[in-house]
Motif scaffolding. Structure first.
Motif: not given
Length: 431
Positions: A44, A72-75, A77-78, A127, A131
């Motif tokens: 993290d 830094e944005k989750s979408e 990053r994915e 990750n 996760h």
């Protein structure tokens, strides 16, 4: 977690000796070799380097059509994780198995605020294992060790140039070169040049010779001209499976422009505009995914020559190309407007496939016809061989076919054959 928070967390982590995984690690940094520690860092605390050399072409192509990615944005990053995983899926599955069974064997490098400089792929797989453990069928106990990333943390004074240098050395060194898509090394050279590194610097980072770096930069320039020709500027994913022909073509064009010894047998005084025409013709064949001997027959230099070596062959070949090769029926903008929800990279692939379906026949026919005539030129000092070939072909003609008598072009060629054979016969009589 924002950059400031990540930075503070990493300072705290460095002050806790319980987080040290290895000591005495040599690191070449800013012209000197330092001794560093490797820390056990919670996942993290990290963000991916979106311009990682492994996925540069994918990211640049995506950003060209959709705007900047924010790691830094989750979408986003994915999406970066998806690019990393799909870049070498078989290799990633093997590495995941190793990480699960043996843990992380090779440490990474991160910046003081958590940006991964070396180790994006390993961090992505860690990750994924931790996760997505339920989805993958693993228990917490099986993947507990995967929630940490082992890495050196760079000091605060690390600048973009320093990080790019380290990334290149560690990611594109000799051991890892085969693990990268071909286009990535060209893009990495361009980025390092943008940052002010010389060809000699870049060559040192990549364990190559400066001449090789200059060659790669020249090839990339040609690749980018190709993309611009079809309105694909910046969509580097359209270069997949084209490296070989671009390497060949860059060498040919360089020889023609310099009028070197390997083009001394060219039988006409070609101009820069003719070289430009040659380049655009070759672009069409590259777009149609031609390669190998067939492609080289168009422009190859050296003692065997190519279609471009002979003015009469080139003029006819080029005229037929201009006449018969179709143009795109819609511009890229028109395609985008009629398919607004489709990914641009996939859309352009569809556009290319539609064009190839219409162009492949004329491209193949024209090249095959003039490659045969080129072979005849090459064999011109072997008259017996050529006459035997001609005789065999004439003897195989089926004169009972309806088209034999009804095609005026055939009758014209028969008269020309008769004229040539009569001239040959007269030469025998005069000897």
């Amino acid at each position: 977690m924002d950059a400031a928070t990540r930075k503070q967390k990493l300072i705290e982590l460095r002050n806790d000796e319980n987080n040290v995984a290895m000591t005495g690690i040599p690191l070449r940094y800013k012209g000197e070799t330092r001794t560093e520690k490797v820390y056990r860092i919670p996942l993290d605390f990290l963000i991916y380097n979106k311009y990682n050399g492994r996925i540069g072409s994918e990211v640049l192509s995506y950003e060209k059509q959709n705007g900047d990615l924010d790691a830094e944005k989750s979408e986003d990053r994915e999406l970066i994780e998806k690019f990393l995983y799909e870049s070498k899926e078989d290799r990633n599955q093997t590495t995941m198995k190793s990480l699960l069974e043996n843990g992380q064997q090779r440490y990474g490098i991160i910046s003081s605020d958590g940006k991964i400089i070396d180790g994006n792929r390993r961090a992505m797989l860690l990750n994924r294992l931790f996760h997505k453990r339920d989805e993958l069928g693993y228990s917490y106990q099986q993947v507990e060790k995967c929630k940490y990333f082992l890495a050196i943390i760079l000091p605060d004074d690390a600048q973009e140039k320093d990080m790019q240098q380290l990334e290149t050395i560690y990611q594109m060194g000799e051991d890892d070169k085969l693990d990268y898509n071909p286009i990535e090394k060209y893009l990495k050279c361009k980025e390092l040049k943008r940052l002010g590194f010389s060809e000699e610097d870049i060559a040192g980072f990549m364990s190559e010779k400066p001449s090789k770096v200059r060659e790669w930069l020249r090839i990339l320039k040609l690749m980018e001209e190709f993309l611009q020709q079809y309105d694909y500027d910046g969509i580097y994913t359209r270069l997949e499976k084209t490296e070989g022909p671009f390497v060949d073509l860059a060498g040919y064009l360089d020889s023609y422009e310099k009028r070197g010894a390997n083009v001394s047998n060219v039988d006409w005084d070609y101009q820069d505009s003719d070289i430009s025409d040659l380049k655009l013709v070759c672009f069409d064949y590259i777009r149609a995914r031609y390669e190998g001997k067939e492609f080289r027959d168009i422009a190859k230099t050296g003692k065997d020559g190519s279609i471009f070596f002979f003015k009469n062959l080139w003029d006819e070949f080029f005229a037929n190309h201009q006449e018969k090769i179709p143009v795109d029926e819609e511009s890229v903008q028109e395609w985008r407007e009629s398919h607004p929800k489709e990914d641009l990279s996939m859309l352009l692939r569809s556009r290319d496939n539609e064009w190839i379906a219409r162009a492949k026949g004329p491209l193949t026919g024209n090249l095959r016809r003039y490659s045969q005539r080129l072979d005849d030129k090459r064999e011109s000092n072997r008259p017996g061989y050529l006459i035997e070939q001609a005789l065999n072909k004439l003897q195989s003609v089926d004169q009972e076919q309806e088209s034999f008598l009804n095609d005026p072009h055939i009758e014209e060629m028969v008269r020309e054959i008769n004229k040539i054979s009569y001239e040959m016969k007269k030469r025998f009589e005069r000897r």
